[in-house]
Scaffold this active site. Sequence first.
Site, mmCIF file in Angstrom:
data_model
loop_
_atom_site.group_PDB
_atom_site.id
_atom_site.type_symbol
_atom_site.label_atom_id
_atom_site.label_comp_id
_atom_site.label_asym_id
_atom_site.label_seq_id
_atom_site.Cartn_x
_atom_site.Cartn_y
_atom_site.Cartn_z
ATOM 1 N N LYS B 80 -9.521 67.408 12.814
ATOM 2 C CA LYS B 80 -8.636 67.547 13.977
ATOM 3 C C LYS B 80 -8.916 66.438 14.992
ATOM 4 C CE LYS B 80 -7.071 71.110 17.268
ATOM 5 N NZ LYS B 80 -7.266 72.507 17.738
ATOM 6 N N SER B 155 -3.367 75.765 17.708
ATOM 7 C CA SER B 155 -3.158 74.367 17.966
ATOM 8 C C SER B 155 -3.578 73.443 16.821
ATOM 9 C CB SER B 155 -3.935 73.968 19.225
ATOM 10 O OG SER B 155 -5.327 74.034 19.007
ATOM 11 N N SER B 179 -6.710 79.181 17.587
ATOM 12 C CA SER B 179 -6.159 77.915 17.090
ATOM 13 C C SER B 179 -6.597 77.509 15.689
ATOM 14 C CB SER B 179 -6.493 76.785 18.060
ATOM 15 O OG SER B 179 -5.691 76.869 19.205
#
Lengths: 96, 492
Positions: B80, B155, B179
């Site tokens: 990420k 997210s 997330s």
Amino acid sequence: MALTPDEVRHIARLARLGLTDEDVAKFSGQLSSILDYFEALRHVDTEGVPPTAYAFDLRNVMRDDEPTPSSAPEDVLANAPAREGEYFRVRAILEE
Amino acid sequence: MADDLYRLTMHDAAALLRQKQVSSVELTRAAFERIRSVEPAVHAFITQTEELAMSQAAAADATLAAGHGTPLTGIPAAIKDVISTKGVRTTAGSKILAPFVPVYDANVITLLKEAGFVMVGKTNQDEFAMGSSGENSAYGATHNPWALDRVPGGSSSGSAATVASGMAYWSLGTDTGGSVRQPASLCGVVGLKPTYGRVSRFGLIAFGSSLDQIGPFARSVRDVATVFQTIAGPDQRDSTSAPVDVPDFGAQMGDSVRGLRVGIPSEYFVDGMDPTVRDAVEGAIMRLEDMGAEIDSEVSLPSTGHAVSVYYIIAPSEASANLARFDGVKYGYSYQDGESMWENMERTRQHGFGEEVKRRIMIGTYALSAGYYDAYYLKAQQVRTLIRREFDAAFKDHDVLVAPVSPTPAFKLGEKTDDPLQMYLNDVCTIPVSIAGLPAISVPCGFATAPDGTRLPIGLQIIARPFDEATLFRAAHAYEQATDWHREFPPL
């Protein structure tokens, strides 16, 4: 709990966040409904309940005080948008 | 076989590496072929690192040829973009960090490099991890590999989508209020939120510091446990990383769930929940009962309904402080043409931050401001205590709690972007767990069918006591092995 456009501008100023007039109009509506949603919390009985800042009781974590190398100045400045020598360059902070 | 390499689990790919049936260079090349084929439709990456990956793969092959290596050596993975990677641009999904190249690695990256991992790229995400749909990225939305007109969740949108679509064998995401778990659920992969403090946050760009945790995605529980084993543990550079020993997290994997005391918190089956989600989760609970688990459907966590409010006060408050560092002086985008230093700073933040980030900075600044602190921030922290206590009580006589992850399957792109409060309510089943700092996992437990006939994955949430991830893996692995949901692949 309705937030007026002036209150929105005041909060934005505290956060040093530039907003357009459209942003201010949009946020005063949206933030007001979010604050309304928070209202239900007021009715929760929290008399004598201590606050939680972290989920677990962490105490100060100590380590031996041994010097280790710090970041090199070039690394610290590597991402600087503007620099002068070994300094970050900004506009004058104190005005005359 | 070569055509299907991307469908393997990490463990199966690692076995092929060890048997010398395939090299890391071949696996990595296959990963980039898959990326070239599906990435244009999915848009899971912000930055691809093919050159770096190929050199890491060659190094991994040398390590393996010498008879060394770990289960992660030579396996392509995605990270990420909120996790700092030395020399590789790290944007956190924000325009304000568009030019930012970290000068050090996050602690998890240091550990993964030692383990010999191969990084194929940095994944797309909601800006600063603020969002539940992936649509708040400054680099465009990620599409759900199962239904390209729908969100992958957020997210950690790109991290879930890369693994679901076979562009990486595993990935790292971060979970502040759901997330990792929510996109894992919506994309049909396994995703873990570790106990708060289990994984060092050093080098993770901070959002809500009392909540943020880094966690892995993969296509099996075993793979997730293996990655977690590598990244867990105390770190001197993160004073909130817990000074507790790291056990063998896989020790109970393979044990049955016979006798496991499973609680079902009734408050998690909320009004407005999609009936197919309810059916899938109830089906999974019945399955666990058939397998010998002791199911208690009478568990109550009465403060659950307040968790979303508590979270959307605490997380934005912490965010408003954390994001104060983006001032256009030290790094990142910088507006330089103003009349004064203050104007430059305000314009930097105006142009650099997206709308949701601004909204949360505003909420947080308001909640912390003079005259409102007691009514919002302090009150939220007190209710946080109540939520923790209710979990503590529930875990006195239950080993795990089982609940939905998301009240609905993946929704359409654009469907909720105009109504932030509606978007926040997506997180109703994941947020309380984050507030209490507990570990939880999402495992695939079924599919819903969209009106157009598209199949949409559904995840089951299993929650455990603090630092008891081993029991999570035991329950999740047993359920996974008894079902075929995790073997499904999107029709891309």
